[in-house]
Write a protein that holds these residues in place. Structure first.
Motif, PDB file in Angstrom:
ATOM      1  N   ALA A 256      42.436  38.056  15.519  1.00 31.07           N
ATOM      2  CA  ALA A 256      43.190  37.431  16.806  1.00 31.07           C
ATOM      3  C   ALA A 256      42.815  38.584  17.695  1.00 31.07           C
ATOM      4  CB  ALA A 256      44.671  37.351  16.415  1.00 31.07           C
ATOM      5  N   LEU A 257      42.420  38.091  19.063  1.00 36.14           N
ATOM      6  CA  LEU A 257      42.691  38.877  20.362  1.00 36.14           C
ATOM      7  C   LEU A 257      43.921  38.692  21.093  1.00 36.14           C
ATOM      8  CD1 LEU A 257      38.931  37.966  21.839  1.00 36.14           C
ATOM      9  CD2 LEU A 257      39.704  39.917  20.210  1.00 36.14           C
ATOM     10  N   LEU A 258      44.713  39.629  21.153  1.00 32.88           N
ATOM     11  CA  LEU A 258      45.942  39.589  21.698  1.00 32.88           C
ATOM     12  C   LEU A 258      46.239  40.414  22.739  1.00 32.88           C
ATOM     13  CD1 LEU A 258      49.042  38.543  20.957  1.00 32.88           C
ATOM     14  CD2 LEU A 258      49.424  40.744  19.577  1.00 32.88           C
ATOM     15  N   GLY A 259      46.965  39.899  23.643  1.00 31.32           N
ATOM     16  CA  GLY A 259      47.145  40.488  24.889  1.00 31.32           C
ATOM     17  C   GLY A 259      47.694  39.936  26.064  1.00 31.32           C
ATOM     18  N   PRO A 260      48.615  40.554  26.958  1.00 30.64           N
ATOM     19  CA  PRO A 260      49.033  39.773  28.135  1.00 30.64           C
ATOM     20  C   PRO A 260      47.867  38.951  29.157  1.00 30.64           C
ATOM     21  CG  PRO A 260      48.952  42.232  28.676  1.00 30.64           C
ATOM     22  CD  PRO A 260      48.577  41.998  27.244  1.00 30.64           C
ATOM     23  N   SER A 261      48.365  38.330  29.846  1.00 32.81           N
ATOM     24  CA  SER A 261      47.342  37.346  30.619  1.00 32.81           C
ATOM     25  C   SER A 261      46.545  38.175  31.504  1.00 32.81           C
ATOM     26  CB  SER A 261      48.440  36.546  31.887  1.00 32.81           C
ATOM     27  OG  SER A 261      47.432  35.745  32.392  1.00 32.81           O
ATOM     28  N   GLY A 262      45.294  37.924  31.484  1.00 31.88           N
ATOM     29  CA  GLY A 262      44.336  38.796  32.241  1.00 31.88           C
ATOM     30  C   GLY A 262      43.662  40.112  31.908  1.00 31.88           C
ATOM     31  N   CYS A 263      44.108  40.100  30.494  1.00 35.15           N
ATOM     32  CA  CYS A 263      43.421  41.463  29.854  1.00 35.15           C
ATOM     33  C   CYS A 263      41.991  41.422  29.392  1.00 35.15           C
ATOM     34  CB  CYS A 263      44.370  42.087  28.623  1.00 35.15           C
ATOM     35  SG  CYS A 263      44.526  40.737  27.117  1.00 35.15           S
TER      36      CYS A 263
ATOM     37  N   GLY B  79      37.060  29.378   4.755  1.00 33.73           N
ATOM     38  CA  GLY B  79      36.419  30.849   4.929  1.00 33.73           C
ATOM     39  C   GLY B  79      35.595  30.865   6.121  1.00 33.73           C
ATOM     40  N   ILE B  80      35.788  30.358   7.000  1.00 33.83           N
ATOM     41  CA  ILE B  80      35.003  30.403   8.371  1.00 33.83           C
ATOM     42  C   ILE B  80      35.347  31.584   9.341  1.00 33.83           C
ATOM     43  CG2 ILE B  80      36.408  28.555   9.521  1.00 33.83           C
ATOM     44  CD1 ILE B  80      33.902  27.743  10.849  1.00 33.83           C
ATOM     45  N   THR B  81      34.591  32.679   9.716  1.00 38.03           N
ATOM     46  CA  THR B  81      34.804  33.501  10.715  1.00 38.03           C
ATOM     47  C   THR B  81      35.599  32.888  11.845  1.00 38.03           C
ATOM     48  OG1 THR B  81      32.833  34.476   9.827  1.00 38.03           O
ATOM     49  CG2 THR B  81      33.854  35.407  11.728  1.00 38.03           C
ATOM     50  N   THR B  82      36.744  33.380  11.840  1.00 36.78           N
ATOM     51  CA  THR B  82      37.373  32.698  13.032  1.00 36.78           C
ATOM     52  C   THR B  82      38.063  33.565  14.165  1.00 36.78           C
ATOM     53  OG1 THR B  82      38.150  31.005  11.761  1.00 36.78           O
ATOM     54  CG2 THR B  82      39.490  31.077  13.973  1.00 36.78           C
ATOM     55  N   VAL B  83      37.849  33.570  15.422  1.00 32.39           N
ATOM     56  CA  VAL B  83      38.396  34.315  16.607  1.00 32.39           C
ATOM     57  C   VAL B  83      39.430  33.599  17.191  1.00 32.39           C
ATOM     58  CG1 VAL B  83      38.081  35.973  18.451  1.00 32.39           C
ATOM     59  CG2 VAL B  83      36.312  35.719  16.629  1.00 32.39           C
ATOM     60  N   LEU B  84      40.717  34.129  17.213  1.00 31.06           N
ATOM     61  CA  LEU B  84      41.690  33.389  17.782  1.00 31.06           C
ATOM     62  C   LEU B  84      42.242  34.213  19.168  1.00 31.06           C
ATOM     63  CD1 LEU B  84      44.323  31.435  17.908  1.00 31.06           C
ATOM     64  CD2 LEU B  84      45.603  33.170  16.820  1.00 31.06           C
ATOM     65  N   VAL B  85      42.344  33.273  20.246  1.00 27.43           N
ATOM     66  CA  VAL B  85      42.631  34.268  21.457  1.00 27.43           C
ATOM     67  C   VAL B  85      44.483  33.909  21.579  1.00 27.43           C
ATOM     68  CG1 VAL B  85      42.791  33.990  24.131  1.00 27.43           C
ATOM     69  CG2 VAL B  85      40.862  34.622  22.932  1.00 27.43           C
ATOM     70  N   THR B  86      45.141  34.852  21.932  1.00 25.65           N
ATOM     71  CA  THR B  86      46.720  34.453  21.958  1.00 25.65           C
ATOM     72  C   THR B  86      47.305  35.556  22.792  1.00 25.65           C
ATOM     73  OG1 THR B  86      48.748  33.697  20.858  1.00 25.65           O
ATOM     74  CG2 THR B  86      47.283  35.406  19.838  1.00 25.65           C
ATOM     75  N   HIS B  87      48.278  35.077  23.439  1.00 23.38           N
ATOM     76  CA  HIS B  87      49.350  36.227  24.156  1.00 23.38           C
ATOM     77  C   HIS B  87      50.367  36.197  23.332  1.00 23.38           C
ATOM     78  CE1 HIS B  87      50.279  32.236  26.162  1.00 23.38           C
ATOM     79  NE2 HIS B  87      51.702  33.125  25.780  1.00 23.38           N
ATOM     80  N   ASP B  88      50.566  35.476  22.317  1.00 19.15           N
ATOM     81  CA  ASP B  88      51.939  35.422  21.294  1.00 19.15           C
ATOM     82  C   ASP B  88      51.731  36.223  20.343  1.00 19.15           C
ATOM     83  OD1 ASP B  88      53.712  34.650  19.856  1.00 19.15           O
ATOM     84  OD2 ASP B  88      53.730  32.588  20.408  1.00 19.15           O
ATOM     85  N   GLN B  89      52.482  37.501  20.174  1.00 21.74           N
ATOM     86  CA  GLN B  89      52.411  38.314  19.421  1.00 21.74           C
ATOM     87  C   GLN B  89      52.683  37.581  17.852  1.00 21.74           C
ATOM     88  OE1 GLN B  89      56.080  40.101  19.419  1.00 21.74           O
ATOM     89  NE2 GLN B  89      56.045  40.518  17.474  1.00 21.74           N
ATOM     90  N   GLU B  90      53.924  37.019  17.863  1.00 22.70           N
ATOM     91  CA  GLU B  90      54.127  36.361  16.796  1.00 22.70           C
ATOM     92  C   GLU B  90      53.001  35.475  16.091  1.00 22.70           C
ATOM     93  OE1 GLU B  90      57.934  33.981  16.791  1.00 22.70           O
ATOM     94  OE2 GLU B  90      57.079  32.916  15.022  1.00 22.70           O
TER      95      GLU B  90
END
Ligand code: ATP
Length: 348
Positions: free
Chosen positions: A35-42, A186-197
């Motif tokens: 997961a790529l996690l962070g606030p809007s605009g990061c 088992g697919i390499t996956t990148v998830l973008v989210t601003h939601d820590q949970e």
């Protein structure tokens, strides 16, 4: 399965002075969900678009399985993206939408139809091939978008806030579905989210981003136990932050001296933190303080208690049987176990 490596990846949008992504190094494990996690605009979406080949980096490189993919165009890169808004073709049936990528790749119509049907089964939409997107709910449309991405058997699946347009119930359903499909394929996956949970529930590893930089990359539990900065601790809900001077395993704070065993800072100024659930009531002695209860909130399986100690507020989470001991206005002995305290750089 594909191993993705970002090396010093930087992107400066035209006309901008500060880069949207700066010198990002990231080792995205084969077959795992990152997961790529962070606030809007990061810079999360920017990173995703770079991996997909939709943007060209200003500097740095992207490797898939040990080879640079920069010379490879977006169409040929074997990535598939699912966006927050599903962007289905409204005039095509659901089956045609799912099979669209296969058609582009010249797969014949019978095989296309079979593969689309299999994918619709996988996303739990059996028999929906002939419907039009507007005959489906928002959650179902998002599942069609997922099927459309998966059907081309991408090397890397890129999910850009795929749950944020859904209401709470559908979000849980979609989250479970993503998790089970990702684990199964088992697919390499990148998830973008601003939601820590969301990141914690779904990801094997999380890259936390602030201001175009990757600040910490670890397994989810580490962010609660050993955050690398005050900013990250706060992002993961840390409440108990105390400025301190550390020396010889002792933290001197405004509310007392505490033995500390773990941390990034071994001596000098820092900030200590302790998770609310690690506090202990009624155990005075070493690392014990007297704390006045200012509020207690019964949560069913736990009690959240707010304390005041010499003008600092602290918060603890305890089992419900602690209720009789934590009446508002009363003072209690509160213990901060040395092994649970973590010391970070910077001042809170
Ligand atoms: P969000 O969660 O709101 O989608 P994000 O973390 O995905 O945010 P990005 O969309 O990657 O952030 O944007 C990073 C920075 O780059 C922001 O400051 C944004 O304003 C800027 N930016 C994004 N796209 C462009 C563009 N096409 N031209 C100029 N600046 C842009």
């Amino acid at each position: 399965m594909t191993h993705v490596l970002l090396k010093g990846l930087t992107l400066c949008y035209e006309g901008q002075h500060t880069p949207a992504l700066e010198a990002a190094d990231l080792d995205i494990e084969d077959g795992k969900l990152t997961a790529l996690l962070g606030p809007s605009g990061c810079g999360k979406t920017t990173t995703m678009k770079l991996i997909a080949g939709l943007l060209k980096p200003t500097a740095g490189d992207i490797w898939f399985d040990g080879r640079s993919v920069l010379p490879i165009s977006a169409e040929k890169r074997k990535t598939a993206m699912v966006f927050q808004k599903h962007l289905l073709f409204p005039y095509m049936t659901v089956g045609e939408n799912v099979a669209f990528g296969l058609k582009m790749r010249g797969i014949d119509s019978r095989l296309r139809a079979r593969m689309a049907t299999e994918m619709l089964d996988m996303v739990k939409l059996p028999g929906m091939e002939d419907r039009k997107p507007n005959q489906l709910s928002g959650g179902q449309q998002q599942r069609v978008a997922l099927a459309r991405a998966l059907v081309i058997q991408p090397d890397v699946l890129l999910l850009d806030e795929p749950l944020s347009a859904l209401d709470a119930h559908l979000r849980d359903e979609m989250r479970d579905l993503i998790l089970s499909i990702q684990r199964r394929l088992g697919i390499t996956t990148v998830l973008v989210t601003h939601d820590q949970e969301e990141a914690v529930v779904l990801a094997d590893r999380i890259a936390v981003m602030f201001d175009g930089r990757i600040c910490q990359y670890d397994e989810p539990a580490v962010f609660y136990d050993r955050p690398s900065s005050i900013q990250i601790a706060r992002f993961f809900g840390a409440r108990n932050l105390l400025s301190a001077h550390i020396s010889d395993g002792v933290a001197e704070t405004r509310i007392g001296r505490f033995a500390v065993q773990r941390g990034i800072v071994q001596s000098g100024r820092g900030t200590l933190t302790i998770r609310p659930e690690a506090m202990v009531i009624g155990n005075s002695g070493a690392n014990g303080i007297s704390a006045r209860v200012t509020a207690r909130i019964y949560l069913g399986t736990q009690v959240r208690v707010r304390f005041e100690v010499d003008g600092e507020s602290l918060e603890g989470l305890f089992p419900p049987d602690v209720m009789p001991q934590v009446e508002e206005g009363k003072s209690v002995d509160l213990m901060l176990p040395p092994k649970s305290i973590w010391v970070m750089p910077g001042e809170a």
